[in-house]
Enzyme design. Structure first.
Site, PDB file in Angstrom:
ATOM      1  N   ASP A 156      -6.992  -1.166  11.455  1.00 28.87           N
ATOM      2  CA  ASP A 156      -5.716  -1.801  11.170  1.00 28.87           C
ATOM      3  C   ASP A 156      -6.036  -3.257  10.913  1.00 28.87           C
ATOM      4  OD1 ASP A 156      -2.903  -1.217  10.851  1.00 28.87           O
ATOM      5  OD2 ASP A 156      -2.586  -2.726  12.396  1.00 28.87           O
ATOM      6  N   LYS A 192     -17.033 -10.127  -1.148  1.00 28.57           N
ATOM      7  CA  LYS A 192     -16.091  -9.619  -0.136  1.00 28.57           C
ATOM      8  C   LYS A 192     -16.764  -8.576   0.751  1.00 28.57           C
ATOM      9  CE  LYS A 192     -11.671  -7.607   0.879  1.00 28.57           C
ATOM     10  NZ  LYS A 192     -10.614  -6.684   0.497  1.00 28.57           N
ATOM     11  N   GLY A 213      -4.342  -5.557  -1.842  1.00 25.64           N
ATOM     12  CA  GLY A 213      -3.499  -6.351  -0.939  1.00 25.64           C
ATOM     13  C   GLY A 213      -3.408  -7.810  -1.358  1.00 25.64           C
ATOM     14  N   LYS A 246      -9.457   0.119   0.804  1.00 20.71           N
ATOM     15  CA  LYS A 246     -10.239   0.186   2.051  1.00 20.71           C
ATOM     16  C   LYS A 246     -11.300   1.264   1.964  1.00 20.71           C
ATOM     17  CE  LYS A 246      -6.923  -0.895   5.691  1.00 20.71           C
ATOM     18  NZ  LYS A 246      -6.265  -0.367   6.886  1.00 20.71           N
ATOM     19  N   LYS A 289      -6.841   3.196  -1.025  1.00 23.78           N
ATOM     20  CA  LYS A 289      -8.056   3.352  -1.838  1.00 23.78           C
ATOM     21  C   LYS A 289      -8.970   2.143  -1.725  1.00 23.78           C
ATOM     22  CE  LYS A 289      -6.711   6.662  -5.314  1.00 23.78           C
ATOM     23  NZ  LYS A 289      -5.892   6.811  -6.490  1.00 23.78           N
TER      24      LYS A 289
HETATM   25  P1  IMP Z   1      -3.055  -1.331   7.073  1.00 25.47           P
HETATM   26  O1  IMP Z   1      -4.220  -1.866   7.871  1.00 25.47           O
HETATM   27  O2  IMP Z   1      -3.456  -0.174   6.216  1.00 25.47           O
HETATM   28  O3  IMP Z   1      -1.856  -1.105   7.906  1.00 25.47           O
HETATM   29  O4  IMP Z   1      -2.622  -2.409   5.998  1.00 25.47           O
HETATM   30  C1  IMP Z   1      -2.856  -3.731   6.157  1.00 25.47           C
HETATM   31  C2  IMP Z   1      -2.326  -4.531   5.011  1.00 25.47           C
HETATM   32  O5  IMP Z   1      -2.885  -5.826   5.212  1.00 25.47           O
HETATM   33  C3  IMP Z   1      -2.775  -4.079   3.618  1.00 25.47           C
HETATM   34  O6  IMP Z   1      -1.851  -3.232   3.006  1.00 25.47           O
HETATM   35  C4  IMP Z   1      -2.875  -5.421   2.901  1.00 25.47           C
HETATM   36  O7  IMP Z   1      -1.620  -5.852   2.483  1.00 25.47           O
HETATM   37  C5  IMP Z   1      -3.353  -6.352   3.998  1.00 25.47           C
HETATM   38  N1  IMP Z   1      -4.826  -6.361   4.041  1.00 25.47           N
HETATM   39  C6  IMP Z   1      -5.652  -5.867   4.995  1.00 25.47           C
HETATM   40  N2  IMP Z   1      -6.935  -6.026   4.667  1.00 25.47           N
HETATM   41  C7  IMP Z   1      -6.934  -6.620   3.476  1.00 25.47           C
HETATM   42  C8  IMP Z   1      -7.980  -7.026   2.591  1.00 25.47           C
HETATM   43  O8  IMP Z   1      -9.181  -6.810   2.825  1.00 25.47           O
HETATM   44  N3  IMP Z   1      -7.579  -7.621   1.468  1.00 25.47           N
HETATM   45  C9  IMP Z   1      -6.285  -7.857   1.147  1.00 25.47           C
HETATM   46  N4  IMP Z   1      -5.275  -7.465   1.908  1.00 25.47           N
HETATM   47  C10 IMP Z   1      -5.595  -6.852   3.072  1.00 25.47           C
END
Ligand code: IMP
Length: 196
Positions: free
Chosen positions: A69, A172, A150, A13, A11
């Site tokens: 990713d 951000k 995250g 993203k 959510k």
């Molecule tokens: P994925 O790209 O969905 O496989 O997940 C990447 C993981 O990296 C996320 O679940 C977060 O833990 C971390 N991550 C990626 N982008 C962000 C961001 O913008 N803020 C904080 N954590 C991030």
């Protein structure tokens, strides 16, 4: 009508992409509207995983798919958690991941880190395109703020004194790794619109 699918069920993203794409007239869909089950991210790097996610969706759709990713790379941990960012802790919740990161960095003075994002863009009948963005910063010593998702409550971007979890969301949205990758992606989409 311009349609785009964000190949994510995260959510946090999806909110970021909607913030940028809706004002440009896009109807934004995501895996929350089109659940196809878990996509196994089996790649060793962001680019491979972004393409895996985009392809999983484009097989079912006739319009543009965008997948990203992304992850956090900590200098003192030789780039970890990197592609394993989402599943860094055993449970894989954001909070557990943050707690684990704080614990493994307890006695580490070098707090330098970066977020990296690779976007794969799949337009029907075209070769995939890739766009990459990075934001540099440091890992805080305590969890601060509840904005974003995250590792945001631990990440202090360069030039600021607060975490992404505390800073106003527009900061951000304007300086993040995802925004930098997305800006290039958008420039590319615009060149296509001008050609048509
Ligand atoms: P994925 O790209 O969905 O496989 O997940 C990447 C993981 O990296 C996320 O679940 C977060 O833990 C971390 N991550 C990626 N982008 C962000 C961001 O913008 N803020 C904080 N954590 C991030």
């Amino acid at each position: 009508m311009k349609k785009i699918m964000i190949a994510s069920q995260n959510k946090g993203k999806i909110i970021e992409y909607e913030y940028w794409l809706k004002p440009l007239g896009y109807t934004v869909y995501s895996l929350l509207d089109f659940p196809i089950g878990t996509i196994d991210e089996t790649g060793d790097d962001f680019k491979t995983n972004a393409l895996i996610k985009a392809r999983a969706l484009s097989n079912h759709l006739q319009f543009t798919v965008l997948a990203d990713d992304s992850g956090l790379l900590v200098d003192a941990l030789n780039g970890l958690p990197g592609v394993h960012s989402r599943r860094f802790s055993e449970s894989g919740t954001d909070h557990a991941n943050n707690i684990k990161l704080l614990r493994v960095m307890e006695n580490i003075a070098n707090r330098h880190a970066k977020f990296v994002c690779v976007i794969a863009l799949l337009i029907p009948n075209q070769e995939p395109m890739f766009f990459e963005g990075t934001v540099y910063g440091t890992i805080h010593t305590v969890i601060e703020g509840n904005k974003g998702f995250g590792y945001d409550p631990l990440f202090i971007p360069e030039g600021y004194h607060e975490t992404f979890g505390t800073l106003n969301e527009t900061v951000k949205h304007n300086i993040s790794h995802r925004k930098k990758a997305f800006k290039q992606c958008l420039d590319y989409l615009m060149t296509l619109e001008h050609k048509n």
